[in-house]
Motif scaffolding. Structure first.
Motif, PDB file in Angstrom:
ATOM      1  N   SER A 124      -1.705  39.395 -22.289  1.00 25.18           N
ATOM      2  CA  SER A 124      -2.575  40.315 -22.272  1.00 25.18           C
ATOM      3  C   SER A 124      -2.556  41.763 -22.731  1.00 25.18           C
ATOM      4  CB  SER A 124      -4.041  40.285 -21.407  1.00 25.18           C
ATOM      5  OG  SER A 124      -3.115  40.514 -19.996  1.00 25.18           O
ATOM      6  N   THR A 153     -11.784  45.876 -21.700  1.00 25.38           N
ATOM      7  CA  THR A 153     -10.969  45.221 -20.553  1.00 25.38           C
ATOM      8  C   THR A 153     -11.220  45.953 -19.503  1.00 25.38           C
ATOM      9  OG1 THR A 153     -10.992  43.006 -21.145  1.00 25.38           O
ATOM     10  CG2 THR A 153      -9.736  43.461 -19.512  1.00 25.38           C
ATOM     11  N   VAL A 176      -9.703  39.525 -23.422  1.00 25.23           N
ATOM     12  CA  VAL A 176      -9.253  40.673 -23.331  1.00 25.23           C
ATOM     13  C   VAL A 176     -10.559  41.008 -24.211  1.00 25.23           C
ATOM     14  CG1 VAL A 176      -7.915  42.995 -24.802  1.00 25.23           C
ATOM     15  CG2 VAL A 176      -6.896  40.654 -23.531  1.00 25.23           C
TER      16      VAL A 176
END
Length: 376
Positions: free
Chosen positions: A294, A310, A321
């Protein structure tokens, strides 16, 4: 990594970054399906002994995942069915008619709880998207001594935003309420220890991060609570001696009191494969890889000026994400056509799992950037 990837055939056909919707299906699960069919074709009643043992093995695996004691997990076809059975344990005409949930929940939660207004349940939906209060503070502010329980998602299905469960448990318990956690979108990618977090009930399912069947969900209930809960919407398997086929004398002592009729045997057999694979890797290792993936997505999106919905803080995000930009739904469709599997729920969601590589993430983002520019 190569051996783990070989266990999931879909990874050889596309860039699969959709585990928040449906996890990759393990190759060996197909062998389980075939063996089940062969067993049905030479049917003997004695199969139930093996099947119930297999169910208990799956329950034990989920208990291991949750750090939960034995006998505290039960399975069924959906989290909605299990939540409804739990909610049926309460008398809403008494001193605690209130149930609290939030604007961040999967639609099933509100749908089910609103329907229970006919039994006296008073539902309050807390707006956790406010800028002036953290979600935990907004929920805590709604709690009072009339609250029976609170239902919250550990991770948002849309953005992956995580809640501080320990803080919520403390706030709920201070007024004598129970904390019910929907962990469908976190279990398998975010560690959750039910004892350390002091939660009362956890709901989850097999087919997302746990790489199992779409027909299997589970519920953990704290052991000390079990004797106090008498579900109304249940069935013969909830008895203390179901295979005696005698009239029910009492509920099972453990979480089997939340069973219903004939149990979900085949989904548990199939889902055991993915659960074993992930337990073999370990959730701590999965979480480490997820956060690295991420972070890589964040960095690329920042460089391209793509808005990320996010949270950036590692303690506040799950495995998703979520990207927000004009034309994101069209871009998701074009990614799919090009062999990059993501999902769209008002935002474009990318969900790498432990079996995904950095190269796959880079390739997907390269294509996403190109399609976004073309869609403008």
């Amino acid at each position: 990594m190569t051996r783990l990837r070989d266990a999931f055939p879909v990874l050889a056909t596309c860039v699969y970054l959709n585990s928040n919707s449906t996890g990759a299906f393990p190759r060996d699960a197909a062998r389980v399906l075939a063996a089940y069919g062969e067993g049905l074709m030479r049917w003997r009643d004695e199969a139930w002994e093996d099947w119930l043992a297999a169910l208990r093995r799956y329950h034990a695996g989920v208990e291991r995942l949750l750090g939960a004691p034995a006998g505290t997990v039960m399975t069924d076809a959906s989290a909605s069915a299990l939540l409804g059975r739990f909610a049926s344990c309460f008398d809403y005409r008494g001193a605690r008619p209130r149930v609290i949930t939030t604007t961040r929940e999967f639609p099933s939660t509100g749908f089910l709880l609103r329907a229970m207004a006919r039994f006296g349940l008073e539902l309050e939906v807390v707006d956790v998207e406010r800028d002036d209060l953290a979600p935990e503070a907004a929920i805590a502010a709604a709690l009072d001594e009339r609250t029976a329980f609170v239902v919250v998602s550990h991770a948002s299905f849309a953005t992956g935003a995580l809640l501080d469960l320990r803080a919520l448990a403390r706030a709920a318990h201070d007024v004598g309420a129970l904390l019910v956690v929907d962990a469908y979108q976190s279990l398998g990618v975010v560690p959750l220890d039910v004892v350390a977090e002091d939660v009362n009930v956890v709901l989850g399912g097999a087919h997302k991060w746990l790489c199992g069947s779409t027909e299997l969900a589970f519920m953990y209930v704290r052991r000390a609570l079990l004797p106090t809960l008498a579900p109304a919407f249940t069935g013969w398997m909830a008895s203390d001696a179901p295979l005696s086929f005698a009239p029910r004398s009492d509920y099972a002592e453990d979480a089997w009191r939340f069973a219903c009729g004939t149990p979900q045997v085949l989904p548990a057999l199939v889902s055991q494969v993915g659960l074993d694979l992930l337990l073999g890797v370990g959730v701590a290792a999965i979480r480490k890889h997820s956060l690295e993936c991420s972070a890589r997505i964040f960095a690329r999106c920042d460089a391209e000026g793509i808005a990320v919905a996010t949270p950036r803080d590692a303690d506040r995000r799950g495995g998703i994400v979520a990207l927000r930009f004009p034309g994101s739904q069209l871009v998701q469709q074009r990614l799919l056509a090009a062999g990059h599997v993501t999902s769209w729920r008002g935002v474009l969601r990318i969900a790498p799992h432990v079996y995904n590589t950095f190269d796959e993430i880079d390739a997907c983002l390269d294509r996403l950037v190109a399609e976004r520019r073309a869609a403008v």
